[in-house]
Design an enzyme around this catalytic site. Structure first.
Site, mmCIF file in Angstrom:
data_model
loop_
_atom_site.group_PDB
_atom_site.id
_atom_site.type_symbol
_atom_site.label_atom_id
_atom_site.label_comp_id
_atom_site.label_asym_id
_atom_site.label_seq_id
_atom_site.Cartn_x
_atom_site.Cartn_y
_atom_site.Cartn_z
ATOM 1 N N ARG A 197 -1.838 48.878 42.991
ATOM 2 C CA ARG A 197 -1.768 49.404 41.497
ATOM 3 C C ARG A 197 -2.244 50.544 41.843
ATOM 4 N NH1 ARG A 197 -0.870 44.084 40.966
ATOM 5 N NH2 ARG A 197 1.575 43.535 40.671
ATOM 6 N N ASP A 226 1.765 45.469 47.322
ATOM 7 C CA ASP A 226 2.139 44.325 46.140
ATOM 8 C C ASP A 226 3.915 45.642 46.127
ATOM 9 O OD1 ASP A 226 3.029 43.908 43.744
ATOM 10 O OD2 ASP A 226 1.611 43.082 43.230
ATOM 11 N N HIS A 300 7.436 40.863 45.163
ATOM 12 C CA HIS A 300 6.200 41.821 45.211
ATOM 13 C C HIS A 300 6.408 42.551 46.034
ATOM 14 C CE1 HIS A 300 4.360 41.129 41.208
ATOM 15 N NE2 HIS A 300 4.543 39.865 41.176
ATOM 16 N N ASP A 363 4.778 34.407 44.043
ATOM 17 C CA ASP A 363 3.972 34.563 42.462
ATOM 18 C C ASP A 363 5.480 35.241 42.242
ATOM 19 O OD1 ASP A 363 2.643 36.979 43.389
ATOM 20 O OD2 ASP A 363 1.810 37.542 42.084
ATOM 21 N N GLU A 364 5.358 35.523 40.885
ATOM 22 C CA GLU A 364 7.122 36.341 40.201
ATOM 23 C C GLU A 364 7.793 36.368 41.323
ATOM 24 O OE1 GLU A 364 3.668 37.844 37.043
ATOM 25 O OE2 GLU A 364 4.201 39.038 38.477
ATOM 26 N N TRP A 430 -3.420 30.432 38.608
ATOM 27 C CA TRP A 430 -3.427 31.301 37.479
ATOM 28 C C TRP A 430 -2.346 31.306 35.387
ATOM 29 C CZ3 TRP A 430 -0.245 35.126 35.781
ATOM 30 C CH2 TRP A 430 1.185 34.852 36.495
ATOM 31 N N TYR A 455 -8.727 36.308 33.874
ATOM 32 C CA TYR A 455 -7.889 37.612 34.940
ATOM 33 C C TYR A 455 -8.756 38.877 33.906
ATOM 34 C CZ TYR A 455 -3.958 36.748 37.488
ATOM 35 O OH TYR A 455 -3.292 35.828 38.673
ATOM 36 N N PHE A 456 -9.961 39.297 34.278
ATOM 37 C CA PHE A 456 -10.634 41.117 33.815
ATOM 38 C C PHE A 456 -9.897 41.598 33.764
ATOM 39 C CE2 PHE A 456 -15.190 38.640 35.683
ATOM 40 C CZ PHE A 456 -14.958 37.678 35.147
ATOM 41 N N ASP A 457 -8.929 42.071 33.284
ATOM 42 C CA ASP A 457 -7.631 43.068 32.903
ATOM 43 C C ASP A 457 -7.157 43.359 31.471
ATOM 44 O OD1 ASP A 457 -6.018 41.131 33.088
ATOM 45 O OD2 ASP A 457 -4.748 41.971 34.877
ATOM 46 N N THR A 506 -5.531 45.983 38.822
ATOM 47 C CA THR A 506 -5.489 47.617 38.426
ATOM 48 C C THR A 506 -4.574 48.367 37.665
ATOM 49 O OG1 THR A 506 -5.052 47.654 41.149
ATOM 50 C CG2 THR A 506 -7.631 46.661 39.960
ATOM 51 N N GLU A 507 -3.301 47.873 37.659
ATOM 52 C CA GLU A 507 -2.597 48.702 36.282
ATOM 53 C C GLU A 507 -3.184 49.852 35.775
ATOM 54 O OE1 GLU A 507 -2.238 45.139 36.705
ATOM 55 O OE2 GLU A 507 0.212 44.979 37.467
#
Length: 797
Positions: A197, A226, A300, A363-364, A430, A455-457, A506-507
């Site tokens: 990101r 990603d 992704h 994922d996703e 997660w 998750y540290f965001d 890091t978005e």
């Protein structure tokens, strides 16, 4: 943790023998003197050993070791790795103290005034023993890892300036005497960084690894690919960096901040050459950290399919590297060409990264295009798979077989459980702890990293005072309280929990400083979670050690958050339903001062000691002082107090679309804002809303207000009409007032608080009805459904 029994028993035995040999007054004086000395020493010991993560066993000793120009370093000079550690230590000592410590072989008989490296048997290869006396410092271990971790602890016993980059004059360099026996609880201690990101230079990656090493982490999970960028050179596929590493522009602000969304119009890109990646791997290895690369698949993958469209299920469509955050439909199509591509990519990746594990994401993965693809549907039928989840499972298993054939193993996010887990896969859990629990019970290894704690965001202080994040709230204390082994597991199943990991996506971290701000000090809390023993973990002890940790951050030039010093507001109610506001601070030594209004308090303002009771609406501003200095930010909160405050209410829908987990959001006195969702109540899509409040007794009213949110990007739209009804018996209602509301024209979030006035009336029950606006301008084909009503504090006077 101080070993109380070790100190108390010898002290009182010695005291008793003195009393027998002395006169009554003398032995009483000596006893009092020793007791005062003992308790003073215990107080000192509790704050003197500011080590993070805290050792498994620590026994304080009297005195200290002081470095001087005659201090020597003794080590097995014929063991290169240990010699190198000794050399690094002497170089740092020379840099910051000016002392040139001689390195000699540890066969020397004289160990006085020395730092001694000595090999001994040790059960845990990462374990060590550190002894500091007035004459000698010794580090004992049986592997270079152990010596390295012993050195990290020794550094933390020294003044914080040991981490500096220049000589410090006029300072005495000493370490307090202590005996430490230490080893990690978990073998996997991970820290993640997303460079897709936002891209960060090699020098910062090294700085990040240095910080990991200081805190005894041993796995760096490097998120290299990603939708928004491919960040690693693959020589067989040059377009991955020529095309995939660059996006045309980047979303401005929070994803749901405005409609239509806004972009900066600036091309953005960057990637690491294979030479740079190898350099980082070698740098990490010197610090006993393994770099685990992540190459995302099958989802992704938009940056990859933008580079090579034949990898997609829609190869003829125009695909570009994603310019905003989220999940996208352009994923890898499970064809022979795709598998050949991935195998070639992973072959180069495994040549760069010698790690046991290769992370493949998993994922996703949106499967819309798989459902429409004749090729995918034919594959599902041919392979006798149940559905698209089964196809993803086939995808993962096929990649796993390839990775296993190279002597490596895969890690995947817990979605790889969907449709069946690949035989040898390790699961990174997660989406809560459930995935990890299921995997461990099935005999699979697990790394725990639930979004709730790892998750540290997320915000770490009051969101209204913080930089924009992805959302959610994760203060330092909540990270520290995390327990990696789920309670549902037996002791045998628990062995499959390899450890835990903290993640930084890091978005909303565009700079190296913003990464540091979001990572620290929460990294320190996670370090103690994964290294320290469960029995030794103590929040009160940890937070008393944190001020010394901040001093280290300063020396390391780490731009950490100071949320530790921010005042947090917590509300509750007295027995008679009056609103109470408590002021809290994670710094245990903080002195909280507050004022009414938005004036920033000084040391002359009121000192907080007990909860503040409010009988009317008020604004409170608070700040914490440490040693007479304001460390954190000032925080201002407004509270609405009315005849409805503290009361319960009923909703027209038991299964409301959203309530943020706050069951009292409408009457807790706290106003909703544009950063925290938990203060809002949202009704089902395209549904009118209704709230009924029982005031418990008949009261005279003439005004009513409610908070409303308009956030078009979220399909949250102001209602078109409010009606207010009153009743004395809860059965027969009369209309008190109604108000039509104009549609919002703001492209960004807007809060409206209409006040409805009506002729004074005595009622016990109030019923508010809200008319849904219906359609939503931001509705997307894949997510239709109309608008939603969001409301917050309801008040009546």
């Amino acid at each position: 943790m101080v070993n109380f029994r070790t100190f108390v028993q010898p002290t009182f035995i010695n005291l008793f023998s003195m009393m027998k040999r002395s006169s009554f007054f003398l032995h009483r004086f000596i006893g009092i003197y020793l007791l005062l000395g003992y308790f003073s020493f215990c107080t000192l010991s509790a704050t003197e050993y500011n080590i993070i993560p805290y050792p498994k066993q620590l026994i304080p000793k009297l005195g200290s070791f002081t470095f001087n120009k005659r201090t020597a370093v003794l080590c097995p000079t014929k063991e290169p790795e240990i010699l190198k550690l000794a050399e690094q230590f002497t170089e740092q000592i020379k840099l910051v103290t000016g002392l040139k410590l001689e390195i000699r072989d540890n066969a020397s008989a004289d160990t006085v005034n020395s730092v001694l490296f000595q090999s001994i048997p040790f059960d845990n290869p990462e374990g060590y023993r550190l002894s500091v006396s007035t004459k000698t410092i010794s580090i004992k271990a049986n592997t270079p890892n152990g010596f390295f971790y012993g050195l990290q602890t020794l550094y933390q016993l020294l003044p914080a300036e040991i981490y500096g980059k220049k000589q410090v004059y006029g300072k005495e360099w000493f370490a307090p005497a202590v005996l430490i026996s230490d080893a990690p609880r978990f073998g996997y201690r991970g820290l993640h960084l997303d460079v897709s990101r936002h891209f960060f230079p090699v020098e910062f990656i090294k700085k990040y690894i240095d910080a990991m090493a200081i805190h005894k982490f041993n796995n760096f999970h490097w998120h290299l690919t990603d939708d928004q960028g491919w960040r690693i050179e693959i020589k067989k596929y040059p377009r991955l960096t020529e095309v995939g590493s660059r996006r045309d522009e980047t979303l401005v602000g929070y994803y749901f901040e405005r409609f239509p969304q806004k972009y900066d119009g600036k091309p953005y890109g960057g990637f690491y050459t294979q030479k740079e990646a190898c350099e980082i791997v070698a740098y990490a290895k010197e610090r006993f950290i393994t770099v685990i690369p992540e190459i995302e698949m099958p989802g992704h993958a938009q940056a990859a399919v933008a580079s090579y469209p034949y990898l997609s299920c829609t190869p003829d469509s125009v695909i570009k590297v994603a310019t905003k955050w989220g999940i996208f439909q352009d994923v890898y199509c499970p064809s022979d060409a795709t598998f050949s591509f991935i195998e070639n990519v992973l072959t180069e990746i495994m040549d760069i990264f010698p790690s046991k594990y290769i992370h493949i994401g998993g994922d996703e993965c949106l499967k819309n295009l798989w459902k429409k693809s004749p090729q995918c549907q034919a594959m599902i039928k041919t392979l006798n798979l149940k559905d698209e989840n089964g196809l993803q499972s086939y995808f993962v298993e096929r990649i796993e077989k390839f990775v296993n054939s190279k002597g490596r193993q895969i890690i995947g996010w817990d979605e790889i459980l969907d449709g069946g887990l690949a035989p040898n896969a390790t699961v990174m859990s997660w989406r809560g702890i459930e995935g990890g629990t299921v995997a461990a019970k099935s005999g699979h290894d697990v790394i725990m990293t639930p979004g709730t704690h790892c998750y540290f965001d997320k915000y770490q202080s009051d969101p209204e005072t913080e930089p924009v994040t992805i959302g959610g709230y994760l203060p330092l204390s909540m990270v520290y309280q995390y327990e990696p082994i789920p309670a549902e597991l037996t002791a045998e199943e628990g062995k499959h929990i390899l450890g835990a990991q903290a993640n930084l996506f890091t978005e909303y971290m565009p700079t190296t400083e913003s990464v540091e701000y979001m990572a620290f000090p929460r990294v320190s809390a996670m370090a103690e979670v994964v290294w320290g023993s469960k029995e030794n973990r103590n929040w009160e002890s940890f937070r008393r050690r944190m001020p010394a940790e901040f001093e280290r951050y300063d020396q390391l030039d780490i731009h950490s958050s100071k949320a530790f010093y921010d005042v947090q507001f917590k509300t509750g109610f007295t027995s008679d339903k009056k609103l109470q506001v408590s002021l809290l601070c994670e710094d245990p030594t903080a002195q909280i001062r507050y004022s009414t209004g938005d004036k920033i308090p000084t040391l002359n303002d009121r000192l907080y000691s007990t909860p503040i009771t409010l009988d009317k609406s008020a604004t409170i501003t608070a700040v914490a002082f440490t040693k007479g200095k304001m460390e954190g930010k000032s925080t201002t909160k407004s509270f609405l107090v009315s005849k409805l405050t503290g009361l319960s209410y009923t909703k027209s829908f038991n299964n409301t679309w959203y309530d943020g987990g706050n069951k009292n959001a409408l009457t807790d006195g706290i106003l909703g804002n544009t950063k925290v969702y938990t203060q809002w109540l949202g009704f089902a899509k395209k549904a009118d809303g209704e709230i009924v409040v029982d005031m418990k007794r008949v009261q005279k009213l003439e005004r009513f207000s409610v908070g409303l949110l308009n956030a078009t990007a979220l399909c949250v739209i102001f209602p078109t009409e409010i009606k207010l009804w009153g009743s004395k018996d809860g059965i027969n209602y009369q209309l008190l007032t109604k108000q039509q509301l104009p549609a919002s024209t703001s492209p960004t979030w807007e809060i409206l608080r209409p006040e409805l006035r009506f002729a004074p009336i005595e009622v016990r029950y109030l019923k508010m009805q809200l008319k849904c606006a219906g359609p939503c301008p931001a509705d997307k084909p894949e997510n239709p459904g109309g608008s939603v009503i969001f409301i917050d504090e309801i008040c009546a006077w």
